[in-house]
Enzyme design. Structure first.
Site, PDB file in Angstrom:
ATOM      1  N   ASP A 336       0.837  -1.195   0.000  1.00 10.35           N
ATOM      2  CA  ASP A 336       0.000   0.000   0.000  1.00 10.35           C
ATOM      3  C   ASP A 336       0.879   1.254   0.000  1.00 10.35           C
ATOM      4  O   ASP A 336       1.870   1.327   0.730  1.00 10.35           O
ATOM      5  CB  ASP A 336      -0.889  -0.033   1.244  1.00 10.35           C
ATOM      6  CG  ASP A 336      -1.826   1.142   1.339  1.00 10.35           C
ATOM      7  OD1 ASP A 336      -2.676   1.286   0.444  1.00 10.35           O
ATOM      8  OD2 ASP A 336      -1.711   1.917   2.311  1.00 10.35           O
ATOM      9  N   GLU A 371       1.767  -0.453  -5.019  1.00 10.26           N
ATOM     10  CA  GLU A 371       0.857   0.636  -5.364  1.00 10.26           C
ATOM     11  C   GLU A 371       1.772   1.854  -5.507  1.00 10.26           C
ATOM     12  O   GLU A 371       2.204   2.417  -4.500  1.00 10.26           O
ATOM     13  CB  GLU A 371      -0.191   0.854  -4.280  1.00 10.26           C
ATOM     14  CG  GLU A 371      -1.163   1.953  -4.637  1.00 10.26           C
ATOM     15  CD  GLU A 371      -2.131   2.294  -3.501  1.00 10.26           C
ATOM     16  OE1 GLU A 371      -3.292   2.640  -3.795  1.00 10.26           O
ATOM     17  OE2 GLU A 371      -1.730   2.223  -2.321  1.00 10.26           O
TER      18      GLU A 371
END
Length: 658
Positions: A336, A371
């Site tokens: 993330d 990401e």
């Protein structure tokens, strides 16, 4: 007071050896560290950690056993302007804790102080670390190690995926156990996915703001204990680890990989007004990026940012990742806000954490997916991650939506995204699999909502619809909401089919959001992070079976096309791809840039994708030869053989050379 033996500086955390427990804690700026242990009545006993090697404090408690609850009180300077916020009144979690007892409640005693320290003791309400002893029989478990070219990822939430599944025993719905149940394994195999990517399973907390509104953090991107499984999805906290590993083992037996979404960018301590329960009180200056005024760099939007260039924090991150691979046999990670991993503070491909991962024989051989952005300056880094990282490709997501849900997009741009975005990812020796193609993810509209809503509808989140992106590239086809007349519903269906075919027949690694193959809707909520309810849970009884069958057939078709499974870049004349116009001629320069959205893509010289993304029915002349439409665009027993395809508006069809 009983003294601890000096013990050892490794391994990190609390380690039971059959006779006692060795405790370690990293803190470069502490002046004293107390180990606090609690009996069954909550009575606390404190011991100074007597040993220190470098920045690691350590001690050994003879006779201590698994199940012991413990925490730390860390002494040092209170100098907020310099980033030091030591406060021994606050009991702190071990960052390496394998189990945690208690939740992180919205309670004033958990606040460590803003400008001045809060000296109220918090032991009565603070979560406690728990010593565990780990023994597990993996039997003959082996990692599937699916090649990138054959990988199809399925992103899902542990609870939301199975909580409403009527064929599962009620007591295991929404749990780790359900993931490995034969019903779910059979479904994954029928669908054809090769990797289950789970939203965060490390223990997380609900933000105080959500707790005050009566909401909870559902997605899990607010980490509390990175080595501990979130206990809410287990029969009990004591059995969570084994239940998760049972699921991994069952999935591996079926050839399905398990990828974990992991949050190595911030912690649930949030900003300076957030709770102090671990890293802030242990060594704030080392664990976080600190501004010149002593506040946090908020490159995550969550109040703080982990300093993953500090050697002690790099070691913490690598130990965490190795733990999940070695102890739980996971097959990879999705990171993330992964640009934080490369900050020094500017982003660098040779950042310390990247170098450590690449040098690690355990971590360098599993799937690593970034990401590739954060919200700080220079945070957008799509295409810039070093090997062996793959990356989420937002260029693909936006281009696919703009192509099929009418927006301006050239044929050339669409083709580039279809070809694994070679302009972005063909560097540093990376292969096409480095482009993780997606239409949707947990964050944003579901696929059905992309064709039913022009605007987000996030009122249930309690922020007056201010949260969530406004750049959705969606099209409601003439009516906002799920319902509508038959012709509108058919146009929406065609758009969904075209989008799914684009995702699953493009070069790169496709990622499918769980529920998109069912027609799942979140009723226009594109930021459902706090919706632990029927809005996000998949309703299996209402699933669109025809759409599920269509999706599975596309995945089967994908696995038959060498140009997609080979994971090598397409080159002119190599037989992998030809780009043709509606008359089966090579696209002209003008057609690449200005032509209508009509094209044919010939893959491996045998499979032809005919595309009409215009608003009109158009004849498309197929290349010379005998072509038959293939499932899911024609039945197995009744293939359509044709030389000209009468392409419906917003239509796509795949043919195989006879």
């Amino acid at each position: 007071m009983t003294q601890l033996a000096i013990g050892e500086a490794t391994p990190h955390g609390a380690t039971y050896d059959g006779h006692g427990v060795n405790f370690t804690l990293f803190s470069a700026h502490a002046e004293r560290v107390e180990l606090c242990v609690f009996d069954s009545r909550g009575n606390e006993r404190r011991y100074d950690l007597p040993g220190r090697r470098g920045d690691v404090w350590h001690g050994y408690l003879a006779g201590a056993r698994p199940g012991l609850r413990y925490g730390y009180r860390v002494h040092g300077p209170w100098q907020p302007a310099q980033g030091h916020r030591f406060n021994p009144a606050k009991l702190l979690l071990d960052p390496y804790a394998r189990r945690v007892e208690g939740e992180l409640k919205d309670h004033p005693l958990l606040h460590g102080g803003h400008d001045e320290p809060d000296y109220r003791d918090n032991a009565a309400v603070a979560p406690k670390s728990v010593v565990i002893s780990d023994h597990y029989d993996w039997e003959d478990d082996a990692a599937p190690r699916t090649p990138w070219g054959k990988t199809v990822i399925y992103e899902a939430h542990v609870k939301g995926l199975t909580y409403l599944h009527p064929e599962l025993p009620q007591e295991i719905r929404g749990t780790y156990k359900a993931l490995g149940h034969p019903v779910m394994v059979a479904y994954f195999k029928q669908l054809g996915i090769t990797a289950l990517e789970l939203l965060p399973v490390a223990q997380f907390a609900s933000e105080p703001r959500l707790q005050r509104m009566g909401l909870t953090n559902y997605w899990g991107y607010n980490p509390m204990a990175m080595f501990a499984l979130h206990p809410a999805w287990a029969s009990s906290p004591e059995t969570a680890l084994d239940e998760f590993r049972d699921a991994v083992k069952a999935l591996h037996r079926a050839g399905i990989e398990v990828i974990l979404d992991i949050v190595l960018n911030h912690s649930a301590e949030l900003d300076l007004d957030g709770p102090t329960f671990s890293l802030r009180g242990i060594d704030n200056r080392s664990y976080y990026w600190i501004r010149d005024d002593g506040d946090y760099h908020n490159w995550t939007g969550c109040g703080n940012t982990l300093n993953l260039s500090h050697p002690g924090v790099v070691e913490y991150a690598c130990e965490c990742l190795r733990y999940w691979v070695e102890t739980c046999h996971v097959d990879g990670f999705r990171f993330d806000l992964a640009s934080v991993m490369g900050r020094t503070p500017t982003f660098r491909q040779d950042a310390p954490l990247f170098a450590a991962i690449k040098a690690c024989p355990v971590l360098s051989t599993v799937k690593l997916i970034a990401e590739p952005w954060d919200i700080g300056e220079g945070g957008y880094q799509v295409g810039n991650f070093p090997p062996p990282f793959a990356e989420w490709n937002d260029h693909f997501r936006d281009a696919a939506r703009r192509f099929w849900l009418p927006r301006n997009l050239t044929t050339g741009e669409f083709a580039c995204r279809f070809a694994a975005s070679s302009d972005v990812f063909k560097r540093n020796g990376r292969a096409p699999g480095a482009s993780v193609n997606l239409l949707t993810a947990h964050d944003g509209f579901t696929l059905r909502d992309c064709v039913c809503f022009n605007q987000k509808h996030n009122e249930a989140n309690g922020e007056e619809n201010r949260d969530g992106t406004n750049s959705n590239y969606s099209d409601n086809h003439g009516k906002e909401g799920l319902g509508g007349p038959l012709d509108l519903m058919e146009r929406r269906r065609d758009s969904i089919h075209a989008l799914l075919a684009t995702l699953l027949l493009s070069q790169g690694t496709p990622m499918l959001l769980a529920g998109d193959e069912h027609g799942h809707s979140q009723h226009g909520n594109n930021n459902a992070y706090c919706q632990d309810n029927a809005l996000t849970w998949l309703d299996w009884q209402q699933a669109n079976r025809g759409l599920t069958t269509f999706t599975a057939a596309l995945i089967r078709l994908r696995q038959q096309i060498p140009a997609l499974t080979g994971n090598s870049w397409w080159e002119e004349g190599d037989g992998n791809v030809r780009w043709l116009n509606k008359n089966a001629q090579p696209l002209s320069a003008d057609e690449w840039q200005n032509g209508p959205k009509l094209m044919q893509i010939l893959l491996s010289d045998r499979f032809l994708i005919a595309i009409n993304a215009t608003l009109e029915v158009t004849d498309i002349v197929l290349p010379e030869g005998e072509w038959r439409a293939v499932p899911p665009f024609a039945g197995e027993d009744n293939p359509v053989i044709t030389a000209v395809w009468q392409g419906p508006a917003h239509g796509l069809c795949v043919f195989q050379r006879g």
